[in-house]
Write a protein that holds these residues in place. Structure first.
Motif, PDB file in Angstrom:
ATOM      1  N   ILE A  84       0.827  -1.193   0.000  1.00  0.00           N
ATOM      2  CA  ILE A  84       0.000   0.000   0.000  1.00  0.00           C
ATOM      3  C   ILE A  84       0.868   1.252   0.000  1.00  0.00           C
ATOM      4  N   ASP A  85       0.379   2.284  -0.696  1.00  0.00           N
ATOM      5  CA  ASP A  85       0.987   3.621  -0.665  1.00  0.00           C
ATOM      6  C   ASP A  85      -0.043   4.571  -0.073  1.00  0.00           C
ATOM      7  N   ILE A  86       0.267   5.143   1.075  1.00  0.00           N
ATOM      8  CA  ILE A  86      -0.641   6.061   1.748  1.00  0.00           C
ATOM      9  C   ILE A  86       0.169   7.238   2.279  1.00  0.00           C
ATOM     10  N   PRO A  87      -0.472   8.288   2.753  1.00  0.00           N
ATOM     11  CA  PRO A  87       0.263   9.412   3.362  1.00  0.00           C
ATOM     12  C   PRO A  87       0.815   8.979   4.735  1.00  0.00           C
ATOM     13  N   TRP A  88       1.969   8.338   4.742  1.00  0.00           N
ATOM     14  CA  TRP A  88       2.523   7.736   5.956  1.00  0.00           C
ATOM     15  C   TRP A  88       2.722   8.765   7.069  1.00  0.00           C
ATOM     16  N   SER A  89       3.063   9.985   6.721  1.00  0.00           N
ATOM     17  CA  SER A  89       3.364  10.979   7.746  1.00  0.00           C
ATOM     18  C   SER A  89       2.140  11.373   8.566  1.00  0.00           C
ATOM     19  N   GLN A  90       0.931  11.065   8.071  1.00  0.00           N
ATOM     20  CA  GLN A  90      -0.291  11.395   8.811  1.00  0.00           C
ATOM     21  C   GLN A  90      -0.592  10.387   9.917  1.00  0.00           C
ATOM     22  N   LEU A  91      -0.052   9.177   9.799  1.00  0.00           N
ATOM     23  CA  LEU A  91      -0.460   8.089  10.681  1.00  0.00           C
ATOM     24  C   LEU A  91      -0.001   8.314  12.114  1.00  0.00           C
ATOM     25  N   THR A  92      -0.891   7.991  13.052  1.00  0.00           N
ATOM     26  CA  THR A  92      -0.514   7.946  14.467  1.00  0.00           C
ATOM     27  C   THR A  92      -0.485   6.519  14.982  1.00  0.00           C
ATOM     28  N   SER A  93      -1.092   5.568  14.257  1.00  0.00           N
ATOM     29  CA  SER A  93      -1.094   4.159  14.665  1.00  0.00           C
ATOM     30  C   SER A  93      -0.851   3.290  13.439  1.00  0.00           C
ATOM     31  N   LEU A  94       0.099   2.357  13.555  1.00  0.00           N
ATOM     32  CA  LEU A  94       0.443   1.471  12.443  1.00  0.00           C
ATOM     33  C   LEU A  94       0.651   0.059  12.953  1.00  0.00           C
ATOM     34  N   THR A  95      -0.071  -0.895  12.347  1.00  0.00           N
ATOM     35  CA  THR A  95       0.110  -2.312  12.643  1.00  0.00           C
ATOM     36  C   THR A  95       0.553  -3.021  11.377  1.00  0.00           C
ATOM     37  N   LEU A 109       9.236   3.079   7.508  1.00  0.00           N
ATOM     38  CA  LEU A 109       9.214   3.760   8.809  1.00  0.00           C
ATOM     39  C   LEU A 109       9.737   5.199   8.780  1.00  0.00           C
ATOM     40  N   PRO A 110      10.776   5.528   8.016  1.00  0.00           N
ATOM     41  CA  PRO A 110      11.256   6.918   8.043  1.00  0.00           C
ATOM     42  C   PRO A 110      10.191   7.944   7.697  1.00  0.00           C
ATOM     43  N   GLY A 111       9.170   7.544   6.941  1.00  0.00           N
ATOM     44  CA  GLY A 111       8.115   8.477   6.593  1.00  0.00           C
ATOM     45  C   GLY A 111       7.019   8.595   7.631  1.00  0.00           C
ATOM     46  N   CYS A 112       7.066   7.739   8.672  1.00  0.00           N
ATOM     47  CA  CYS A 112       5.997   7.706   9.694  1.00  0.00           C
ATOM     48  C   CYS A 112       6.388   8.564  10.893  1.00  0.00           C
ATOM     49  N   THR A 113       6.573   9.834  10.677  1.00  0.00           N
ATOM     50  CA  THR A 113       7.158  10.700  11.695  1.00  0.00           C
ATOM     51  C   THR A 113       6.206  11.045  12.830  1.00  0.00           C
ATOM     52  N   ASN A 114       4.895  10.794  12.672  1.00  0.00           N
ATOM     53  CA  ASN A 114       3.923  11.154  13.712  1.00  0.00           C
ATOM     54  C   ASN A 114       3.333   9.945  14.423  1.00  0.00           C
ATOM     55  N   LEU A 115       3.924   8.776  14.248  1.00  0.00           N
ATOM     56  CA  LEU A 115       3.407   7.575  14.901  1.00  0.00           C
ATOM     57  C   LEU A 115       3.445   7.719  16.417  1.00  0.00           C
ATOM     58  N   VAL A 116       2.341   7.325  17.064  1.00  0.00           N
ATOM     59  CA  VAL A 116       2.268   7.266  18.515  1.00  0.00           C
ATOM     60  C   VAL A 116       2.268   5.811  18.982  1.00  0.00           C
ATOM     61  N   LYS A 117       1.635   4.943  18.200  1.00  0.00           N
ATOM     62  CA  LYS A 117       1.574   3.522  18.544  1.00  0.00           C
ATOM     63  C   LYS A 117       1.941   2.683  17.336  1.00  0.00           C
ATOM     64  N   SER A 132      19.938   4.804  10.581  1.00  0.00           N
ATOM     65  CA  SER A 132      19.201   4.986  11.818  1.00  0.00           C
ATOM     66  C   SER A 132      17.879   5.704  11.541  1.00  0.00           C
ATOM     67  N   ILE A 133      16.824   5.302  12.275  1.00  0.00           N
ATOM     68  CA  ILE A 133      15.489   5.870  12.087  1.00  0.00           C
ATOM     69  C   ILE A 133      15.019   6.457  13.417  1.00  0.00           C
ATOM     70  N   VAL A 134      14.633   7.723  13.413  1.00  0.00           N
ATOM     71  CA  VAL A 134      14.098   8.385  14.602  1.00  0.00           C
ATOM     72  C   VAL A 134      12.595   8.558  14.432  1.00  0.00           C
ATOM     73  N   LEU A 135      11.834   8.051  15.412  1.00  0.00           N
ATOM     74  CA  LEU A 135      10.382   8.244  15.421  1.00  0.00           C
ATOM     75  C   LEU A 135      10.063   9.121  16.626  1.00  0.00           C
ATOM     76  N   PRO A 136       9.975  10.422  16.442  1.00  0.00           N
ATOM     77  CA  PRO A 136       9.952  11.359  17.565  1.00  0.00           C
ATOM     78  C   PRO A 136       8.675  11.333  18.398  1.00  0.00           C
ATOM     79  N   ALA A 137       7.562  10.782  17.865  1.00  0.00           N
ATOM     80  CA  ALA A 137       6.291  10.818  18.590  1.00  0.00           C
ATOM     81  C   ALA A 137       5.882   9.460  19.151  1.00  0.00           C
ATOM     82  N   LEU A 138       6.602   8.387  18.829  1.00  0.00           N
ATOM     83  CA  LEU A 138       6.168   7.038  19.188  1.00  0.00           C
ATOM     84  C   LEU A 138       6.201   6.816  20.698  1.00  0.00           C
ATOM     85  N   GLU A 139       5.059   6.418  21.272  1.00  0.00           N
ATOM     86  CA  GLU A 139       4.946   6.201  22.709  1.00  0.00           C
ATOM     87  C   GLU A 139       4.738   4.739  23.070  1.00  0.00           C
ATOM     88  N   SER A 140       4.147   3.943  22.165  1.00  0.00           N
ATOM     89  CA  SER A 140       3.840   2.545  22.460  1.00  0.00           C
ATOM     90  C   SER A 140       4.330   1.665  21.321  1.00  0.00           C
TER      91      SER A 140
END
Length: 247
Positions: A84-95, A109-117, A132-140
């Motif tokens: 799938i191709d989607i706007p990855w940067s919008q996502l807050t949850s990804l499974t 993953l580098p495009g998923c900058t707003n992931l929380v979970k 190296s990949i930094v996910l600055p918003a990931l909490e869970s």
């Protein structure tokens, strides 16, 4: 929508596509050959919030790809074997589950900058020379033993909850300890799947997170005696307030 019949699935998709501008949450569990019918690349999806796609049988051209471009409210994706191709940067949850490879995960993953979970169940080996990949918003972060292969490439400065969805192996503990040290994250909760875990591995896992203020411990398939023995040293989880045990 669920179907194991390709022709019927294609017909159902074609009918439902007429109303895609009303879609909010979709969950499709369909044969692979039916997904090319899901042509959303140019569709306007103003109410679209979450997508779950599952591949229940392969067939035809397995290089198909679902594309979504115009979905400003999309925040959650649950993907099982469907490219799938989607706007990855919008996502807050990804499974990611099923046939998703470690290499595919590290690519997106580098495009998923707003992931929380994030919940990850992967297979395959880690490709060499991955940045190296930094996910600055990931909490869970929830993962299986194969997904542990990507831990060495991640920095998670806001990580609060870490969940082993699979039995813990010694190399997982080392990867976790290095991740915490590298991220300087405020880890508060740890969940462990204890089936077949060696006592020394359990102790090492608890020691690995003891420098943080972990107050919540959730364990599965670990006997109370084994857990309490691992917690005897006073320097292990000194801030612990809650223990949940599941059998």
């Amino acid at each position: 929508m669920q179907s194991w019949d390709t022709a019927r699935a294609c017909s159902m998709i074609e009918v439902s596509m007429r109303h895609c501008h009303h879609w909010q949450d979709i969950n499709f569990d369909l044969p692979g050959a039916s997904y090319p019918t899901l042509t959303l690349g140019n569709a306007s999806l103003p109410m679209f919030r979450s997508i779950t796609l599952t591949l229940n049988q392969r067939g035809g051209d397995d290089t198909y790809r679902v594309t979504i471009r115009n979905a400003p409210l999309l925040r959650k994706a649950n993907l099982g074997g469907v490219k799938i191709d989607i706007p990855w940067s919008q996502l807050t949850s990804l499974t990611l589950r099923g046939t998703v490879t470690v290499a595919d995960c590290l690519t997106l993953l580098p495009g998923c900058t707003n992931l929380v979970k994030r919940v990850v169940t992967l297979f395959g080996q880690t490709p060499p020379h991955t940045d190296s990949i930094v996910l600055p918003a990931l909490e869970s972060f929830h993962f299986n033993s194969t997904a542990a292969l990507i831990l060495g490439h991640l920095t998670l400065p806001r990580l609060k909850r870490f969940v082993f969805n699979d039995y813990v192996q010694p190399q997982n503990v080392d990867a976790l300890e290095n991740l915490i040290h590298r991220s300087s994250c405020p880890l508060r909760a740890l969940s462990i799947q204890g089936q077949n875990i060696a006592p020394e591995t359990l102790t090492a896992c608890l020691i690995a997170v003891s420098a943080n203020s972990v107050s919540d411990l959730d364990v599965r398939e670990i006997s109370p005696g084994q857990l309490l023995l691992a917690l005897v040293p006073t320097e292990i989880l000194p801030h612990l307030k809650t223990i949940r045990m599941h059998f």
